[in-house]
Design a protein around this motif. Structure first.
Motif, PDB file in Angstrom:
ATOM      1  N   VAL A  38       0.838  -1.200   0.000  1.00  0.00           N
ATOM      2  CA  VAL A  38       0.000   0.000   0.000  1.00  0.00           C
ATOM      3  C   VAL A  38       0.873   1.250   0.000  1.00  0.00           C
ATOM      4  N   MET A  39       0.592   2.151  -0.928  1.00  0.00           N
ATOM      5  CA  MET A  39       1.239   3.458  -0.967  1.00  0.00           C
ATOM      6  C   MET A  39       0.357   4.465  -0.237  1.00  0.00           C
ATOM      7  N   VAL A  40       0.978   5.293   0.594  1.00  0.00           N
ATOM      8  CA  VAL A  40       0.257   6.297   1.376  1.00  0.00           C
ATOM      9  C   VAL A  40       0.621   7.687   0.866  1.00  0.00           C
ATOM     10  N   ASP A  41      -0.404   8.482   0.624  1.00  0.00           N
ATOM     11  CA  ASP A  41      -0.243   9.893   0.243  1.00  0.00           C
ATOM     12  C   ASP A  41       0.687  10.082  -0.956  1.00  0.00           C
ATOM     13  N   LEU A  42       0.558   9.191  -1.932  1.00  0.00           N
ATOM     14  CA  LEU A  42       1.263   9.336  -3.211  1.00  0.00           C
ATOM     15  C   LEU A  42       2.771   9.424  -3.055  1.00  0.00           C
ATOM     16  N   SER A  43       3.322   8.701  -2.090  1.00  0.00           N
ATOM     17  CA  SER A  43       4.762   8.793  -1.839  1.00  0.00           C
ATOM     18  C   SER A  43       5.328   7.422  -1.483  1.00  0.00           C
ATOM     19  N   ALA A  44       6.645   7.304  -1.623  1.00  0.00           N
ATOM     20  CA  ALA A  44       7.326   6.056  -1.295  1.00  0.00           C
ATOM     21  C   ALA A  44       7.511   5.932   0.219  1.00  0.00           C
ATOM     22  N   ASP A  98      -5.671 -12.052   2.698  1.00  0.00           N
ATOM     23  CA  ASP A  98      -4.803 -10.916   2.999  1.00  0.00           C
ATOM     24  C   ASP A  98      -5.639  -9.815   3.643  1.00  0.00           C
ATOM     25  N   PHE A  99      -5.249  -9.400   4.854  1.00  0.00           N
ATOM     26  CA  PHE A  99      -5.920  -8.303   5.567  1.00  0.00           C
ATOM     27  C   PHE A  99      -4.862  -7.232   5.843  1.00  0.00           C
ATOM     28  N   PHE A 100      -4.962  -6.099   5.140  1.00  0.00           N
ATOM     29  CA  PHE A 100      -3.913  -5.080   5.190  1.00  0.00           C
ATOM     30  C   PHE A 100      -4.531  -3.778   5.704  1.00  0.00           C
ATOM     31  N   ARG A 101      -4.203  -3.435   6.948  1.00  0.00           N
ATOM     32  CA  ARG A 101      -4.757  -2.235   7.579  1.00  0.00           C
ATOM     33  C   ARG A 101      -3.737  -1.101   7.577  1.00  0.00           C
ATOM     34  N   VAL A 102      -4.219   0.077   7.190  1.00  0.00           N
ATOM     35  CA  VAL A 102      -3.398   1.285   7.211  1.00  0.00           C
ATOM     36  C   VAL A 102      -4.215   2.394   7.856  1.00  0.00           C
ATOM     37  N   GLN A 103      -3.608   3.096   8.808  1.00  0.00           N
ATOM     38  CA  GLN A 103      -4.268   4.220   9.457  1.00  0.00           C
ATOM     39  C   GLN A 103      -3.347   5.432   9.436  1.00  0.00           C
ATOM     40  N   GLY A 104      -3.893   6.569   8.963  1.00  0.00           N
ATOM     41  CA  GLY A 104      -3.124   7.796   8.875  1.00  0.00           C
ATOM     42  C   GLY A 104      -2.933   8.236   7.448  1.00  0.00           C
ATOM     43  N   GLY A 105      -2.817   9.543   7.247  1.00  0.00           N
ATOM     44  CA  GLY A 105      -2.711  10.078   5.906  1.00  0.00           C
ATOM     45  C   GLY A 105      -4.082  10.289   5.293  1.00  0.00           C
ATOM     46  N   SER A 106      -4.114  10.717   4.038  1.00  0.00           N
ATOM     47  CA  SER A 106      -5.380  11.029   3.372  1.00  0.00           C
ATOM     48  C   SER A 106      -5.593  10.261   2.069  1.00  0.00           C
ATOM     49  N   ALA A 107      -4.628   9.433   1.668  1.00  0.00           N
ATOM     50  CA  ALA A 107      -4.794   8.611   0.466  1.00  0.00           C
ATOM     51  C   ALA A 107      -4.064   7.298   0.654  1.00  0.00           C
ATOM     52  N   HIS A 108      -4.787   6.193   0.472  1.00  0.00           N
ATOM     53  CA  HIS A 108      -4.210   4.847   0.548  1.00  0.00           C
ATOM     54  C   HIS A 108      -4.461   4.164  -0.795  1.00  0.00           C
TER      55      HIS A 108
END
Length: 300
Positions: A38-44, A98-108
């Motif tokens: 998963v990429m967060v906020d259009l960044s590496a 596959d269960f992939f949780r991401v919290q934080g930022g504004s784009a996942h």
């Protein structure tokens, strides 16, 4: 990577074309967007000194499971947690949940690619983009408008990698179910003399606001590499965003053993970031329920 039947169904891109200050190395091959994550906020992702910390592990006869978290891969995340399990359907056959949780930022944005071969899409109608790359119709492959030299410019950062995704088809609308079927080519001749055709089914069950299928290029100077691989990208957006990307992958030869994959509802309303249940119905009539929760003390 998913390896079965002597095939790598989801191969990593591997060593870059050049281990120098070469744009494609930093903006694509080693970038988050080119990997099954998963990429967060259009960044590496950040570079980290360790690979997160383990949460759980089980090596059972039918179900094998592992879970880990590393929120430090992005400054703005306080959870970057993935749980995966393999489930045997019959001797030597099975699927991956596959269960992939991401919290934080504004784009996942979940990125996924299979091995070499054509792909069919079910569950959503995609509109082909006429030209250009995912960055835009006016952006050519490998070009960044803000990069003034042929070498990578560290002052610009690594960008989002969209300018390396081409032959784009997409849908800019909510979608909660996509199924991909990859007709996998035996790129490295590992099944020579064996019968049957490898396939990979990938089910994506989390609602996204944009769905993309595009081609991404492995390093072109590695003998035998395919010219491209098909990528799926599912994006979610929102303030202080929480996402739980739920997926199921089945590698098989000739015939799938899965009839359907869907989310199973709870009796009462439950935030699926906290808990989710997946129902997998097999062709022999067996029904599997895969439940995953962040809180082991709560009953559902």
């Amino acid at each position: 990577e998913i390896i079965a039947n002597r095939i790598n169904y989801t191969p990593d891109l591997g060593y870059p074309e050049y281990a120098e200050q070469f744009p494609k190395r930093y903006e694509w091959t080693s970038h988050t967007i080119s990997h099954n994550t998963v990429m967060v906020d259009l960044s590496a992702q950040n570079g980290t000194d360790y690979a997160g910390y383990p949460i759980g592990y089980e090596d059972g006869p039918v179900v094998k499971y592992i879970e880990a978290d590393d929120p430090s891969v992005y400054d703005q995340t306080n959870m970057y947690r993935r749980a995966m399990c393999t489930v045997e359907t019959s001797p030597g056959k099975g699927y991956v949940a596959d269960f992939f949780r991401v919290q934080g930022g504004s784009a996942h944005e979940l990125s996924f690619h299979g091995g070499e071969g054509n792909v069919t899409v079910e569950g959503i109608e995609l509109i082909p983009q006429k030209k250009g790359t995912l960055q835009g119709e006016d952006t050519e492959f490998g070009r960044r408008k803000d990069r003034k030299t042929v070498m990578f410019d560290f002052s610009l950062g690594r960008g989002n990698g969209y300018h390396y995704l081409y032959d784009v088809a997409k849908a800019e609308k909510p979608c909660g179910y996509v199924k991909l079927t990859y007709c996998i080519k035996d790129t490295w001749a590992q099944r020579t003399g064996l019968e049957g055709k490898p396939y990979l089914d990938a089910y994506f069950l989390t609602e996204t606001d944009r769905t993309v299928i595009a081609k991404g290029q492995p390093p072109v100077n590695k003998i035998g590499n395919p010219p491209y691989l098909y990528y799926y990208l599912g994006r979610r957006q929102g303030e202080d965003l929480k996402s739980n990307f739920v997926s199921v992958y089945e590698p098989y030869i000739d015939n799938s053993e899965i009839r359907s994959v869907e989310k199973a509802p709870f009796k009462d309303a439950v935030d699926e970031f906290e808990a989710v249940c997946v129902k997998v119905t097999l062709t022999d009539g067996r029904v599997d329920y895969l439940f995953h929760s962040l809180n082991e003390e709560t009953s559902f």
